[in-house]
Design a protein around this motif. Structure first.
Motif, PDB file in Angstrom:
ATOM      1  N   VAL A 150      37.710  34.026  36.756  1.00  0.00           N
ATOM      2  CA  VAL A 150      38.440  33.243  37.759  1.00  0.00           C
ATOM      3  C   VAL A 150      38.360  33.816  39.176  1.00  0.00           C
ATOM      4  CG1 VAL A 150      40.054  32.226  36.125  1.00  0.00           C
ATOM      5  CG2 VAL A 150      40.608  34.408  37.237  1.00  0.00           C
ATOM      6  N   LYS A 158      48.792  32.642  40.228  1.00  0.00           N
ATOM      7  CA  LYS A 158      48.055  31.681  39.379  1.00  0.00           C
ATOM      8  C   LYS A 158      46.928  32.338  38.581  1.00  0.00           C
ATOM      9  CE  LYS A 158      47.623  28.017  42.438  1.00  0.00           C
ATOM     10  NZ  LYS A 158      46.687  27.023  42.912  1.00  0.00           N
ATOM     11  N   TYR A 159      46.424  33.463  39.159  1.00  0.00           N
ATOM     12  CA  TYR A 159      45.228  34.061  38.545  1.00  0.00           C
ATOM     13  C   TYR A 159      45.530  35.442  37.982  1.00  0.00           C
ATOM     14  CZ  TYR A 159      42.953  30.430  41.251  1.00  0.00           C
ATOM     15  OH  TYR A 159      42.590  29.221  41.789  1.00  0.00           O
ATOM     16  N   ASP A 160      44.889  35.784  36.864  1.00  0.00           N
ATOM     17  CA  ASP A 160      44.914  37.192  36.511  1.00  0.00           C
ATOM     18  C   ASP A 160      43.602  37.772  37.051  1.00  0.00           C
ATOM     19  OD1 ASP A 160      42.900  36.510  34.832  1.00  0.00           O
ATOM     20  OD2 ASP A 160      44.120  36.486  33.026  1.00  0.00           O
ATOM     21  N   TYR A 161      43.298  38.994  36.704  1.00  0.00           N
ATOM     22  CA  TYR A 161      42.122  39.594  37.333  1.00  0.00           C
ATOM     23  C   TYR A 161      40.849  39.469  36.496  1.00  0.00           C
ATOM     24  CZ  TYR A 161      45.389  41.395  40.693  1.00  0.00           C
ATOM     25  OH  TYR A 161      46.315  41.483  41.671  1.00  0.00           O
ATOM     26  N   ASP A 196      37.229  31.319  41.735  1.00  0.00           N
ATOM     27  CA  ASP A 196      38.230  30.281  42.063  1.00  0.00           C
ATOM     28  C   ASP A 196      39.288  30.840  42.999  1.00  0.00           C
ATOM     29  OD1 ASP A 196      36.890  28.683  40.408  1.00  0.00           O
ATOM     30  OD2 ASP A 196      38.287  28.843  38.711  1.00  0.00           O
ATOM     31  N   MET A 197      39.703  32.075  42.719  1.00  0.00           N
ATOM     32  CA  MET A 197      40.750  32.684  43.544  1.00  0.00           C
ATOM     33  C   MET A 197      40.259  32.930  44.977  1.00  0.00           C
ATOM     34  SD  MET A 197      42.309  36.319  43.348  1.00  0.00           S
ATOM     35  CE  MET A 197      40.958  36.664  44.379  1.00  0.00           C
TER      36      MET A 197
END
Ligand code: NAI
Ligand code: CS2
Length: 491
Positions: free
Chosen positions: A443, A436-439, A446-447
């Motif tokens: 975010v 769902k997440y890139d780096y 959130d991750m």
């Protein structure tokens, strides 16, 4: 005469008895690397010193465990242990195993019958943390575990170790046979209590009377087990074969150190393991917490941050002065203070010895191996201590970096952009979060929060603690920006 493991005994210390001497009084589930170098070796040393007949029936329930059982049978259940320290190397041939079984070789029913055999007094376990099928936060049987779902549906043909034990206890109950002791030897917090909760949890779903009998008759002592036993490799096997002059596919290399602290609560007898150096005590808890937090917590710290830093083996990470300093500080500043030890305990001496053991260059203990199954290991190795520090208001920066290192590791991509072979029962949950997440910086928080919401690892409290979330987020960000080596150095 063709040279084999039995004839090799003339040059290597080994049993001067045959399997005829032994009775399978212990059924051991999980004949892996550790059991061969620990409980089976202690029992061997008791056999050397007494006229005891306590022997093992070895059982592996997993598919990949069949070849070891086959190989052991080919060599009369004997195998070699190589104890390797700095400049020392002792070979021993172990003779405490009488027989071996696997569901694919013998069938499920034959194994359950063996566990219910009147001669059997102990069922011992080294089935890894995940083998207990419990929820780490509650310590209870996890009814959503996929093996347990199958065992509830079909108790007569179990899939989990807990299902096998419950089925065997049912036979013993129905046949009015003496109860047995269930002896967990896994790195699980209060391992005896966890084994008891798991077996009782499953029994209650099947038969209330059986559950009552287990509650009253069966004992589940806690144990603290310690010996560093890396998985065998082609190199360790070749080295042992050269020393023996004969191949032994069941051989295992370990460190010279060993320790076994056992709650003395056996319902149907036990070997005199104290003759081989085990300690029988009333309360294992302080020893167990000390070992899980100081040794295993430090091991996991080195495994995640060491792997990310490009180190294959624990002894390699220990050559880096920053890692060495950091892991010592983790043990003494952040784990030792959390322990309710008796006054005469010397935790500094314990930490010094751990540093020496981790440094042992003769042991090729892969950071990747220890990094496995983090979801099952983190609670007792790091999370319990973090909760303690949050209550005290004390510093836990090494533990924070350890948790962030675990998160960075399970993202599945290393610092060079190469894939990491993540092995964990929650691997799919992790992958779903990371996809769902890139780096990007925005975010990361959130991750991190989404990972902290996994209750079986982090419990209910930490996700509500802004300070903790902030600290882990920053540590994770540092790992992304600067890499593990620099993050460890900055501690
Ligand atoms: P291993 O990989 O050599 O053996 C694992 C054993 O567990 C195998 O016999 C396998 O058949 C069995 N197993 C795995 N998953 C299972 C499941 N779901 N149900 C039933 N059986 C299952 O690993 P090793 O080194 O023998 O370690 C096993 C456990 O022993 C560790 O997880 C730890 O709790 C404990 N231990 C290991 C030490 C070590 O240094 N290797 C030292 C102290 C404790
Ligand atoms: C290690 C342990 O694999 C791991 O997670 O931390 O198996 C460790 O080698 C033993 O507990 C040492 O007794």
């Amino acid at each position: 005469m063709e040279k084999n493991l039995v004839t090799a005994i003339t040059s290597v210390p080994g049993p001067h008895w045959t399997t005829e001497r032994l009775t399978s009084r212990i059924v051991h589930l999980g004949c892996g690397a550790f059991h061969r170098a620990h409980q089976a070796l202690y029992t061997h040393h008791v056999l050397e010193q007494t006229d005891s007949d306590w022997g093992y029936c070895e059982v592996n329930l997993t598919l990949n465990g069949a070849s070891l059982i086959k190989n052991l049978k080919k060599q009369s259940m004997r195998y070699t242990v190589s104890e390797k320290g700095q400049g020392e190397n002792t070979l021993k041939i172990i003779g405490s195993m009488k027989e071996g079984m696997h569901p694919l070789i013998d069938g499920v029913q034959a194994i359950i019958e063996k566990m219910a055999n009147p001669d059997v007094a102990i069922i011992s376990l080294t089935i890894t943390e995940k083998g207990y099928c419990t929820d780490a936060t509650t310590g209870r049987l996890d009814p959503n575990n996929e093996l347990i779902i199958k065992d509830i549906a079909n108790p007569a043909v179990p899939r989990s170790a807990i299902g096998y034990i419950t089925a065997a206890l049912k036979l013993r109950f129905e046949r009015s046979l003496p109860a047995v002791t269930i002896l967990s030897c896994d790195n699980v917090r209060e391992n005896g209590h966890v084994a008891r909760e798991a077996v009782l949890g499953l029994a209650r779903l099947q038969d209330e009377e059986l559950a009552l009998w287990i509650e009253k008759q069966v004992t589940f002592p806690c144990t603290m087990v310690d010996r560093i036993v890396p998985a065998a490799t082609p190199e360790t096997l070749t080295e042992i074969a050269q020393q023996l002059g004969v191949e032994d596919p069941c051989a295992i290399t370990c460190e010279p150190f060993r320790q076994w602290v056992i709650e003395d609560n056996f319902v149907n007898g036990r070997p005199d393991w104290d003759l081989a150096g085990a300690q029988f005590v009333d309360d294992v808890a302080p020893f167990e917490m000390m070992k899980l937090r100081m040794l295993n917590g430090a091991h996991s710290f080195l495994a995640y941050l060491g792997y990310l830093g490009g180190y294959t083996y624990i002894s390699d990470t220990m050559k880096n002065a920053d890692y060495r300093r950091a892991v010592y500080a983790l043990m003494l500043n952040e784990q030792a203070p959390t322990l309710p030890m008796p006054e005469d305990s010397d935790l500094m001496a314990y930490a010094d010895k751990l540093i020496e053991r981790f440094t042992n260059p003769a042991l090729k203990h892969q950071t990747w191996q220890i990094a496995m199954d983090g979801s099952q290991k983190l609670p007792q190795r790091m999370i319990d201590s973090i909760e303690w520090h949050l209550v005290q208001g004390s510093d836990y920066r090494h533990l924070t970096l350890g948790v962030a290192g675990w998160m960075r590791y399970i993202s599945g991509v290393d610092e060079q952009g190469q894939p990491i072979d993540v092995r964990d029962p929650l691997k799919e949950t992790f992958a779903a979060i990371f996809t769902k997440y890139d780096y990007s910086v925005a975010v990361v928080e959130d991750m991190v929060k989404e990972l902290l919401e996994i209750e079986s690892i982090f419990g209910k409290k930490l996700i509500k603690n802004c300070e903790f979330i902030d600290n882990v987020t920053k540590a994770y960000q540092n790992l992304l920006n600067f890499g593990a080596r620099q993050a460890v150095a900055a501690l």
